[in-house]
Design an enzyme around this catalytic site. Sequence first.
Site, PDB file in Angstrom:
ATOM      1  N   GLU A   3       9.408  -1.375   2.006  1.00 29.63           N
ATOM      2  CA  GLU A   3       8.291  -2.129   2.579  1.00 29.63           C
ATOM      3  C   GLU A   3       8.778  -3.139   3.618  1.00 29.63           C
ATOM      4  O   GLU A   3       8.043  -3.523   4.518  1.00 29.63           O
ATOM      5  CB  GLU A   3       7.532  -2.850   1.452  1.00 29.63           C
ATOM      6  CG  GLU A   3       6.038  -2.690   1.562  1.00 29.63           C
ATOM      7  CD  GLU A   3       5.274  -3.212   0.353  1.00 29.63           C
ATOM      8  OE1 GLU A   3       4.290  -2.581  -0.008  1.00 29.63           O
ATOM      9  OE2 GLU A   3       5.641  -4.257  -0.229  1.00 29.63           O
ATOM     10  N   HIS A  59      22.056  16.918 -12.118  1.00 27.35           N
ATOM     11  CA  HIS A  59      21.612  18.262 -12.476  1.00 27.35           C
ATOM     12  C   HIS A  59      20.313  18.619 -11.765  1.00 27.35           C
ATOM     13  O   HIS A  59      19.633  19.567 -12.148  1.00 27.35           O
ATOM     14  CB  HIS A  59      21.470  18.359 -13.998  1.00 27.35           C
ATOM     15  CG  HIS A  59      22.783  18.109 -14.695  1.00 27.35           C
ATOM     16  ND1 HIS A  59      23.581  19.116 -15.160  1.00 27.35           N
ATOM     17  CD2 HIS A  59      23.462  16.950 -14.918  1.00 27.35           C
ATOM     18  CE1 HIS A  59      24.692  18.595 -15.668  1.00 27.35           C
ATOM     19  NE2 HIS A  59      24.641  17.281 -15.528  1.00 27.35           N
ATOM     20  N   LYS A  86      -5.955   1.748   2.068  1.00 26.05           N
ATOM     21  CA  LYS A  86      -6.996   0.938   1.425  1.00 26.05           C
ATOM     22  C   LYS A  86      -8.301   1.052   2.203  1.00 26.05           C
ATOM     23  O   LYS A  86      -9.368   1.191   1.623  1.00 26.05           O
ATOM     24  CB  LYS A  86      -6.576  -0.539   1.383  1.00 26.05           C
ATOM     25  CG  LYS A  86      -5.436  -0.824   0.443  1.00 26.05           C
ATOM     26  CD  LYS A  86      -5.209  -2.324   0.344  1.00 26.05           C
ATOM     27  CE  LYS A  86      -3.886  -2.638  -0.283  1.00 26.05           C
ATOM     28  NZ  LYS A  86      -3.484  -4.027  -0.134  1.00 26.05           N
TER      29      LYS A  86
END
Length: 447
Positions: free
Chosen positions: A287, A308, A422
């Site tokens: 961010e 793995h 948003k």
Amino acid sequence: MVSLNIEKTFGFISKENVNSYAEVAMAARKTLEDGTGKGNDFLGWLHLPSSITKAQLDDINATAKVLKENCEVVVVAGIGGSYLGARAAIEALSNYFSWLQEKKKAPVILYAGNNLGEDYLCELTSFLKDKKFGVINISKSGTTTETALAFRLLKKQCEDQRGKEMARKVIVAITDAKKGAARTTADKEGYKSYIIPDNVGGRFSVLTPVGLLPIAVAGFDIEKLVAGATAMEKACGVNVPFEKNIAAIYAATRNELYKRGKKIEILANFNPKLHFVGEWWKQLYGESEGKDNKGIFPASVDLTTDLHSMGQWIQDGERSIFETVISVENSDNELRVPSDSENLDGLNFLAGKRVDEVNKMAELGTQLAHVDGGVPNIRLSISKLEEETIGELIYFFEVGCGISGYILEVNPFNQPGVEAYKKNMFALLNKPGYESESKAIQERLKK
Ligand code: PA5
């Protein structure tokens, strides 16, 4: 003390390359100190460790005591910077299985408000049905949908289950001094509340009550954690020269690697308790730096588990990555591999060795393999998982991020990009005030 070793990046970049950043990195450090750079109204975190007072810590511990005495479970409601730091510290310090033990020394900490999973919230609220639970509601803006929605459910359930009076005792708000629904509710209901300072952004807020209260409720010593952070504040201070300033060296090294095409930094650990340190770090760096069409992409892996799965990619995939490994020198417990007379599993060559020794050889073997495979390797060592070292690590990454962001010439303290989803979500949900966006998005979806 956290120590940094960048030697295994040499061969990809040189020591001279890193040292050539001395001036720019220390100038970035000074810009933070002087408050003259981009986002300088969000620098309140820089001296949080050394400026937090004993009275503030005592007050947080007193609130934690009320929650501990009255709750079996405490739900931390928050998202992004409003929960990741607390979770990183708590999970790094906790006994993995303590929440299953009959006699717990502290309430079980659960998390909500960090997703919109209906099943998650249903399962959480039904788990809480017969529990004495409390809530720490954390939101700087006080309006974040994920957190507000979870808190609405939890507040009602807490009041219905425990009565209004007890709910008032076991619900704590950590939010803005004046703005936002979380503040309005806290004031109206008379909750104990803490203020997130205006000049501390979410992802830099772990050393405020945002992180410290949940960590204290989980039973950990926040004075020690702050002491660790304070030591690192000193060690990475503006007057500590580049050669000794590990945050500046880290910032310089990663920027040089980025310039050379290493666009992805993988934070790796060899201790599953550090999983959420990786999550917190990704938010902090992602961010802060991912903007203006630039920035290292922060990824994280838990090793040996992910050897793995992602191990194949790291060893052999596109050579656009470098690795930063957090190495914990000493584990808390001692467990040796038993000898077995039949040796059916062929593991007697490990008999008598500590599991940690096996892990350390896996770590060393992985480092050598990855470097051979073309992955520069930065190594951060910490002596042990304890409050002091977690405090050190937190501050190291925070100040390293500020310096790195300024070297990259971005504003590390804003996050304009998170608004886009948003706006669309509110438009799609017909939130009042979003009428024109709603219309536009409906038109767009018809096409
Ligand atoms: O770092 C940040 O600023 C963000 O990740 C915020 O912490 C996150 O969006 C939550 O915001 P708020 O605390 O306002 O609910």
